[in-house]
Design a protein around this motif. Structure first.
Motif, PDB file in Angstrom:
ATOM      1  N   VAL A   1       0.860  -1.169   0.000  1.00 45.36           N
ATOM      2  CA  VAL A   1       0.000   0.000   0.000  1.00 45.36           C
ATOM      3  C   VAL A   1       0.904   1.228   0.000  1.00 45.36           C
ATOM      4  CG1 VAL A   1      -1.724   1.281   1.314  1.00 45.36           C
ATOM      5  CG2 VAL A   1      -1.780  -1.197   1.289  1.00 45.36           C
ATOM      6  N   GLU A   2       0.597   2.195  -0.838  1.00 45.15           N
ATOM      7  CA  GLU A   2       1.405   3.404  -0.913  1.00 45.15           C
ATOM      8  C   GLU A   2       0.805   4.473   0.000  1.00 45.15           C
ATOM      9  OE1 GLU A   2       2.859   6.470  -4.351  1.00 45.15           O
ATOM     10  OE2 GLU A   2       2.657   4.349  -4.828  1.00 45.15           O
ATOM     11  N   VAL A   3       1.630   5.002   0.910  1.00 47.45           N
ATOM     12  CA  VAL A   3       1.198   6.047   1.827  1.00 47.45           C
ATOM     13  C   VAL A   3       1.738   7.372   1.309  1.00 47.45           C
ATOM     14  CG1 VAL A   3       1.273   6.878   4.197  1.00 47.45           C
ATOM     15  CG2 VAL A   3       1.261   4.428   3.747  1.00 47.45           C
ATOM     16  N   PRO A   4       0.868   8.355   1.055  1.00 49.29           N
ATOM     17  CA  PRO A   4       1.331   9.636   0.525  1.00 49.29           C
ATOM     18  C   PRO A   4       2.209  10.379   1.538  1.00 49.29           C
ATOM     19  CG  PRO A   4      -1.079   9.489   0.469  1.00 49.29           C
ATOM     20  CD  PRO A   4      -0.580   8.290   1.160  1.00 49.29           C
ATOM     21  N   VAL A   5       3.137  11.148   1.021  1.00 46.28           N
ATOM     22  CA  VAL A   5       4.058  11.916   1.862  1.00 46.28           C
ATOM     23  C   VAL A   5       3.291  12.921   2.710  1.00 46.28           C
ATOM     24  CG1 VAL A   5       6.020  13.512   1.814  1.00 46.28           C
ATOM     25  CG2 VAL A   5       5.914  11.623   0.200  1.00 46.28           C
ATOM     26  N   GLU A   6       2.256  13.511   2.162  1.00 47.52           N
ATOM     27  CA  GLU A   6       1.470  14.497   2.914  1.00 47.52           C
ATOM     28  C   GLU A   6       0.842  13.879   4.162  1.00 47.52           C
ATOM     29  OE1 GLU A   6       0.713  13.851  -0.403  1.00 47.52           O
ATOM     30  OE2 GLU A   6       2.007  15.419  -1.169  1.00 47.52           O
ATOM     31  N   GLN A   7       0.375  12.658   4.055  1.00 48.74           N
ATOM     32  CA  GLN A   7      -0.239  11.985   5.196  1.00 48.74           C
ATOM     33  C   GLN A   7       0.801  11.706   6.290  1.00 48.74           C
ATOM     34  OE1 GLN A   7      -2.244   8.384   4.138  1.00 48.74           O
ATOM     35  NE2 GLN A   7      -2.969   7.993   6.211  1.00 48.74           N
ATOM     36  N   ILE A   8       1.998  11.328   5.921  1.00 52.81           N
ATOM     37  CA  ILE A   8       3.061  11.085   6.895  1.00 52.81           C
ATOM     38  C   ILE A   8       3.462  12.382   7.571  1.00 52.81           C
ATOM     39  CG2 ILE A   8       5.446  10.307   7.188  1.00 52.81           C
ATOM     40  CD1 ILE A   8       4.912   8.385   4.836  1.00 52.81           C
ATOM     41  N   ALA A   9       3.611  13.455   6.787  1.00 51.39           N
ATOM     42  CA  ALA A   9       3.984  14.751   7.357  1.00 51.39           C
ATOM     43  C   ALA A   9       2.905  15.264   8.305  1.00 51.39           C
ATOM     44  CB  ALA A   9       4.229  15.761   6.240  1.00 51.39           C
ATOM     45  N   GLN A  10       1.635  15.064   7.954  1.00 53.49           N
ATOM     46  CA  GLN A  10       0.533  15.490   8.816  1.00 53.49           C
ATOM     47  C   GLN A  10       0.562  14.708  10.133  1.00 53.49           C
ATOM     48  OE1 GLN A  10      -3.303  14.798   7.131  1.00 53.49           O
ATOM     49  NE2 GLN A  10      -4.398  15.823   8.791  1.00 53.49           N
ATOM     50  N   PHE A  11       0.850  13.435  10.083  1.00 51.25           N
ATOM     51  CA  PHE A  11       0.932  12.638  11.304  1.00 51.25           C
ATOM     52  C   PHE A  11       2.085  13.098  12.179  1.00 51.25           C
ATOM     53  CE2 PHE A  11       2.688   9.121  13.729  1.00 51.25           C
ATOM     54  CZ  PHE A  11       1.579   8.702  14.434  1.00 51.25           C
ATOM     55  N   GLU A  12       3.230  13.381  11.558  1.00 51.70           N
ATOM     56  CA  GLU A  12       4.389  13.821  12.332  1.00 51.70           C
ATOM     57  C   GLU A  12       4.138  15.166  13.007  1.00 51.70           C
ATOM     58  OE1 GLU A  12       7.668  13.752   9.633  1.00 51.70           O
ATOM     59  OE2 GLU A  12       7.977  11.587   9.892  1.00 51.70           O
ATOM     60  N   ARG A  13       3.417  16.056  12.349  1.00 58.25           N
ATOM     61  CA  ARG A  13       3.104  17.346  12.966  1.00 58.25           C
ATOM     62  C   ARG A  13       2.100  17.186  14.111  1.00 58.25           C
ATOM     63  NH1 ARG A  13       3.101  18.955   7.541  1.00 58.25           N
ATOM     64  NH2 ARG A  13       0.833  18.765   7.441  1.00 58.25           N
ATOM     65  N   GLY A  14       1.167  16.280  13.978  1.00 56.91           N
ATOM     66  CA  GLY A  14       0.126  16.110  14.981  1.00 56.91           C
ATOM     67  C   GLY A  14       0.538  15.246  16.161  1.00 56.91           C
ATOM     68  N   HIS A  15       1.563  14.426  16.010  1.00 54.05           N
ATOM     69  CA  HIS A  15       1.988  13.506  17.070  1.00 54.05           C
ATOM     70  C   HIS A  15       3.506  13.578  17.255  1.00 54.05           C
ATOM     71  CE1 HIS A  15      -1.759  11.852  15.376  1.00 54.05           C
ATOM     72  NE2 HIS A  15      -2.028  11.529  16.631  1.00 54.05           N
ATOM     73  N   PRO A  16       4.040  14.689  17.708  1.00 50.70           N
ATOM     74  CA  PRO A  16       5.507  14.793  17.808  1.00 50.70           C
ATOM     75  C   PRO A  16       6.105  13.844  18.843  1.00 50.70           C
ATOM     76  CG  PRO A  16       4.447  16.697  18.825  1.00 50.70           C
ATOM     77  CD  PRO A  16       3.378  15.906  18.151  1.00 50.70           C
ATOM     78  N   ALA A  17       5.381  13.492  19.896  1.00 51.55           N
ATOM     79  CA  ALA A  17       5.927  12.602  20.922  1.00 51.55           C
ATOM     80  C   ALA A  17       6.015  11.167  20.415  1.00 51.55           C
ATOM     81  CB  ALA A  17       5.060  12.662  22.172  1.00 51.55           C
ATOM     82  N   GLU A  18       5.199  10.785  19.428  1.00 50.28           N
ATOM     83  CA  GLU A  18       5.193   9.411  18.927  1.00 50.28           C
ATOM     84  C   GLU A  18       6.210   9.189  17.811  1.00 50.28           C
ATOM     85  OE1 GLU A  18       1.284   8.094  17.924  1.00 50.28           O
ATOM     86  OE2 GLU A  18       0.398   9.166  19.615  1.00 50.28           O
TER      87      GLU A  18
END
Length: 72
Positions: free
Chosen positions: A52-69
């Motif tokens: 499954v291909e995960v878009p870069v935008e989705q990964i960047a959004q997750f990293e911004r929203g969950h910095p502790a994880e």
């Protein structure tokens, strides 16, 4: 990312069947267990969709929203 698959559970089942059969010298069951494991391996090897291909935008959004994880 790799897609979820049940191949681990299927191979574990056939490994248990094969191990049981080899311990108790049930040769026909051992053969069926090995044949089943090999057939499951072939089905898994020649499946159509592998990942499954995960878009870069989705990964960047997750990293911004969950910095502790996010582990660096």
């Amino acid at each position: 990312m790799p897609k979820n698959s049940a191949i681990g559970f299927v191979n574990a089942f056939f490994a248990v069947v094969t191990g049981f059969a080899l311990i108790w010298h049930i040769w026909w069951m051992a053969g069926l267990g090995l044949l089943g494991a090999f057939a499951a391996f072939l089905v898994f090897a020649f499946r159509g969709e592998e990942e499954v291909e995960v878009p870069v935008e989705q990964i960047a959004q997750f990293e911004r929203g969950h910095p502790a994880e996010v582990v660096l």
